[in-house]
Write a protein that holds these residues in place. Structure first.
Motif, short mmCIF file in Angstrom:
data_model
loop_
_atom_site.label_atom_id
_atom_site.label_comp_id
_atom_site.label_asym_id
_atom_site.label_seq_id
_atom_site.Cartn_x
_atom_site.Cartn_y
_atom_site.Cartn_z
N CYS A 1 5.46 4.58 -8.23
CA CYS A 1 6.24 3.92 -7.19
C CYS A 1 5.26 3.57 -6.07
CB CYS A 1 7.34 4.85 -6.67
SG CYS A 1 8.58 5.23 -7.93
N PRO A 2 5.16 2.29 -5.69
CA PRO A 2 4.20 1.92 -4.65
C PRO A 2 4.47 2.64 -3.33
CG PRO A 2 5.53 0.01 -5.30
CD PRO A 2 5.93 1.15 -6.17
N ASN A 3 3.41 3.09 -2.67
CA ASN A 3 3.55 3.79 -1.39
C ASN A 3 3.83 2.85 -0.24
OD1 ASN A 3 3.16 6.40 -2.36
ND2 ASN A 3 0.94 6.17 -2.33
N ASP A 4 3.27 1.64 -0.29
CA ASP A 4 3.44 0.68 0.80
C ASP A 4 4.84 0.07 0.73
OD1 ASP A 4 3.40 -1.37 2.64
OD2 ASP A 4 1.72 -2.44 1.72
N PRO A 5 5.72 0.38 1.69
CA PRO A 5 7.08 -0.14 1.64
C PRO A 5 7.14 -1.66 1.64
CG PRO A 5 6.74 1.09 3.68
CD PRO A 5 5.50 1.21 2.87
N TYR A 6 6.10 -2.31 2.18
CA TYR A 6 6.10 -3.78 2.26
C TYR A 6 5.58 -4.42 0.97
CZ TYR A 6 7.34 -2.57 6.92
OH TYR A 6 8.00 -2.02 8.00
N ALA A 7 5.14 -3.61 0.01
CA ALA A 7 4.69 -4.12 -1.28
C ALA A 7 5.81 -4.01 -2.32
CB ALA A 7 3.46 -3.35 -1.76
N ARG A 8 6.98 -3.52 -1.90
CA ARG A 8 8.09 -3.31 -2.84
C ARG A 8 8.67 -4.63 -3.32
NH1 ARG A 8 11.39 1.37 0.51
NH2 ARG A 8 9.77 2.97 0.36
#
Length: 99
Positions: free
Chosen positions: A54-61
């Motif tokens: 699960c990507p850590n960067d919320p803006y890369a979701r």
């Protein structure tokens, strides 16, 4: 990757044609090792090892759900769920990374 070409000689799967050059073999995505007679010299590499994270960067979701989706419905779709921060998808796709 070099580690993908570490295949036990007797488990090599032929990937080329008789007399293929090392350069041509590598160009088609195969491994080449002519040091052992009577086994394929141009052979298929081991599959890449990958895992989902699960990507850590919320803006890369990348959105995988809909507004108001429940955590259980999100994970049932095979996606990640994190109910924070505001303004980004809370149900989102995994990212595949090589090990």
């Amino acid at each position: 990757a070099k580690c993908q070409c570490k295949v036990v000689p007797r488990q090599r799967t032929n990937c080329g044609y008789p007399g293929i050059s090392a350069a041509e073999c590598k160009k088609i995505g195969c491994c080449f090792n002519a040091s052992i007679p009577s086994v394929p010299w141009c052979y298929s590499p081991k599959p890449k090892k990958v895992r989902k994270v699960c990507p850590n960067d919320p803006y890369a979701r990348i959105n995988c759900g809909h507004p108001g989706i429940k955590p259980r419905d999100c994970t049932k779709k095979g996606c990640c769920f994190r109910a924070h921060p505001a303004g980004v998808p809370w149900c989102f796709y995994h990212r595949v990374v090589e090990e």
